[in-house]
Write a protein that holds these residues in place. Structure first.
Motif, PDB file in Angstrom:
ATOM      1  N   UNK A 185       0.855  -1.186   0.000  1.00  5.47           N
ATOM      2  CA  UNK A 185       0.000   0.000   0.000  1.00  5.47           C
ATOM      3  C   UNK A 185       0.892   1.237   0.000  1.00  5.47           C
ATOM      4  N   UNK A 186       0.939   1.997  -1.110  1.00  6.77           N
ATOM      5  CA  UNK A 186       1.799   3.192  -1.155  1.00  6.77           C
ATOM      6  C   UNK A 186       1.354   4.262  -0.162  1.00  6.77           C
ATOM      7  N   UNK A 187       2.279   5.114   0.235  1.00  9.58           N
ATOM      8  CA  UNK A 187       2.000   6.167   1.185  1.00  9.58           C
ATOM      9  C   UNK A 187       0.787   6.996   0.798  1.00  9.58           C
ATOM     10  N   UNK A 188      -0.109   7.223   1.746  1.00  8.06           N
ATOM     11  CA  UNK A 188      -1.318   7.985   1.519  1.00  8.06           C
ATOM     12  C   UNK A 188      -2.506   7.158   1.069  1.00  8.06           C
ATOM     13  N   UNK A 216       5.242  -4.415   7.627  1.00  8.84           N
ATOM     14  CA  UNK A 216       6.501  -3.680   7.483  1.00  8.84           C
ATOM     15  C   UNK A 216       6.175  -2.303   6.924  1.00  8.84           C
ATOM     16  N   UNK A 217       6.989  -1.320   7.267  1.00  9.97           N
ATOM     17  CA  UNK A 217       6.802   0.047   6.787  1.00  9.97           C
ATOM     18  C   UNK A 217       8.142   0.606   6.321  1.00  9.97           C
ATOM     19  N   UNK A 218       8.090   1.534   5.379  1.00  9.36           N
ATOM     20  CA  UNK A 218       9.319   2.131   4.849  1.00  9.36           C
ATOM     21  C   UNK A 218       8.997   3.505   4.263  1.00  9.36           C
ATOM     22  N   UNK A 219      10.005   4.350   4.153  1.00 10.97           N
ATOM     23  CA  UNK A 219       9.856   5.641   3.492  1.00 10.97           C
ATOM     24  C   UNK A 219       9.423   5.401   2.045  1.00 10.97           C
ATOM     25  N   UNK A 272       3.956   9.624   2.815  1.00  7.02           N
ATOM     26  CA  UNK A 272       5.406   9.568   2.963  1.00  7.02           C
ATOM     27  C   UNK A 272       5.942   8.223   3.373  1.00  7.02           C
ATOM     28  N   UNK A 273       5.037   7.285   3.727  1.00 14.51           N
ATOM     29  CA  UNK A 273       5.472   5.985   4.220  1.00 14.51           C
ATOM     30  C   UNK A 273       4.659   4.862   3.571  1.00 14.51           C
ATOM     31  N   UNK A 274       5.344   3.928   2.919  1.00 18.68           N
ATOM     32  CA  UNK A 274       4.681   2.778   2.314  1.00 18.68           C
ATOM     33  C   UNK A 274       4.444   1.689   3.354  1.00 18.68           C
ATOM     34  N   UNK A 275       3.409   0.892   3.123  1.00 21.03           N
ATOM     35  CA  UNK A 275       3.087  -0.225   4.015  1.00 21.03           C
ATOM     36  C   UNK A 275       3.095  -1.540   3.259  1.00 21.03           C
ATOM     37  N   UNK A 276       3.547  -2.568   3.943  1.00 16.10           N
ATOM     38  CA  UNK A 276       3.489  -3.957   3.464  1.00 16.10           C
ATOM     39  C   UNK A 276       2.851  -4.792   4.550  1.00 16.10           C
ATOM     40  N   UNK A 277       1.971  -5.692   4.151  1.00  8.40           N
ATOM     41  CA  UNK A 277       1.564  -6.730   5.103  1.00  8.40           C
ATOM     42  C   UNK A 277       1.452  -8.068   4.399  1.00  8.40           C
TER      43      UNK A 277
END
Length: 322
Positions: A185-188, A216-219, A272-277
Motif C-alpha cells: 500500500x503506497x504512502x497515503x 513492514x513500513x518504509x519511506x 510519505x510511508x509505504x506499508x506492506x503486510x
C-alpha cells in the motif's frame, strides 16, 4: 480490551525466531506464522532482529523448523539467497534454493510449500524469511514457485489502489488450508478497505477464516526523508456478531495483528510511508476459499472505484529501486 490482539515487534519472539504465532496463543487455532533474521542483518533494507539483538549483530545463519502437524509456505522477506533443506514425513529429503529481494517493497520473491509432517532447516548468509503455517492432516506435494510465477494483482483504484502478490491463494500454490498473500500500500493510500469480515459459514458468500497481519513500513519511493524518519501506518478492527474485538493501532515493521473474528480494516499508509503486510488465513471450513462480507455501512465504496484512475506508482517491481 483495546488492542488485545495486537502485538508489537519482538513481543512474540521465541526459540530464535523474531516472531511466532501458533496455538499457544489463547483463542488461536487455525493459522501460524514465523519470521526470522539470519546472518549479517546490517545490510538488509528493512532490518529487524530478535529481542535483545541489534541490526549490527551477526546472528546465526540457519534455524530449524521442527516436524509438526502443519503445512508451511516459506517466503523470503529481504536478502539475496536462501536454502531450505527439508525432510518429509516418509523420510524423503530435498533441498531448494530461494531467491529473495532487496525488501518486501521490491516485487515478489520465490516461495516453497512443504506438506504437513515435514521438518526443515532455513539458511542464509544475510536475510529475513517468513513462514506461514496451518494445521492439517492432509498432504500435498512439495511445490516451488519462482518470483516470476507469482500472480500479481492490482486491486482497487485511486487512494484505495494496492498491489497484491497471490503466492499462496487458490490462484497460487495448492495448499490444504493456507491462504496467504502480500499487499503493498503506497504512502497515503488505504487497503483492507472497505472493512470486511469472514467469521461465518454462509454458503457462497462468506467463509470462516482466522487472519494474521504481519506488517513492514518504509519511506515511500522517491521521498528524501531525514535519518530520524519513523515510518508508520494505522490499522483497525471492530466487533461483529461473532465476537468483540477492538484494534486501533499504529503499526511499524515487525508488528503483528491477529483477527480471530470481526470486521477488519482499514489499513491506512501515512503519507510519505509505504506499508506492506503479509496475510495468512485458514479456518475450520472444508473448502479453501476466501469469501467476505463488507460492513454494510461501507461496502458501497467499491462501486465508486470505477470513477477513479489506478495509482500510477504501482506496480512496485524488483527492477525499480527505492
Amino acid at each position: 480490551m483495546i488492542n488485545e490482539w495486537f502485538h508489537t515487534a519482538g513481543t512474540l519472539a521465541r526459540d530464535g525466531f523474531d516472531s511466532v504465532v501458533d496455538a499457544r496463543i489463547e483463542g488461536w487455532a487455525h493459522t501460524g506464522f514465523r519470521s526470522v533474521t539470519l546472518g549479517d542483518a546490517s545490510g538488509l533494507a528493512v532490518p529487524s532482529a530478535p529481542a535483545g539483538a541489534t541490526a549490527e549483530d551477526r546472528l546465526p545463519t540457519s534455524v530449524d523448523l521442527p516436524a509438526a502437524g502443519v503445512e508451511r509456505v516459506i517466503v523470503p522477506l529481504a536478502g539475496e539467497t536462501f536454502t531450505v533443506d527439508y525432510t518429509l514425513s516418509d523420510g524423503t529429503t530435498g533441498s531448494q534454493e530461494l531467491t529473495g529481494r532487496t525488501s518486501v517493497f521490491h516485487g515478489p520473491a520465490d516461495c516453497l510449500y512443504l506438506p504437513t509432517g515435514a521438518s526443515a532447516t532455513l539458511s542464509s548468509p544475510a536475510g529475513r524469511i517468513a513462514v506461514a503455517e496451518a494445521p492439517t492432516e492432509e498432504t500435498r506435494p512439495v511445490q516451488f514457485m519462482s518470483a516470476a510465477e507469482v500472480p500479481v494483482e492490482l486491486r482497487g483504484s485511486g487512494i484505495s489502489s494496492r498491489q497484491v502478490h497471490n503466492f499462496a491463494t487458490p490462484a497460487g500454490l495448492d495448499c490444504v488450508k493456507i491462504i496467504a498473500c502480500e499487499v503493498i500500500t503506497p504512502g497515503g493510500n488505504w487497503s483492507s478497505y472497505p472493512p470486511h469480515k469472514h467469521d461465518e459459514a454462509i454458503a457462497g458468500s462468506e467463509s470462516r477464516l482466522e487472519e494474521i497481519y504481519y506488517f513492514e513500513t518504509a519511506v515511500s519511493r522517491g521521498c528524501r526523508a531525514p535519518a530520524e524518519a519513523d515510518p508508520f501506518s494505522l490499522f483497525s478492527t471492530y466487533s461483529s456478531a461473532a465476537g468483540e474485538i477492538t484494534t486501533s493501532a499504529t503499526v511499524r515493521t515487525g508488528d503483528i495483528a491477529l483477527v480471530p473474528f470481526g470486521y477488519h480494516g482499514p489499513l491506512a499508509a501515512a503519507p510519505g510511508y509505504d506499508n506492506y503486510y503479509l496475510n495468512v488465513m485458514a479456518g475450520p471450513d472444508e473448502e479453501r476459499v476466501w469469501l467476505i462480507s463488507d460492513d454494510p455501512a461501507h461496502g458501497w465504496v467499491r462501486d465508486e472505484w470505477e470513477d477513479f484512475e489506478f495509482d500510477s506508482r504501482l506496480p512496485y517491481e524488483t527492477s525499480k529501486e527505492k
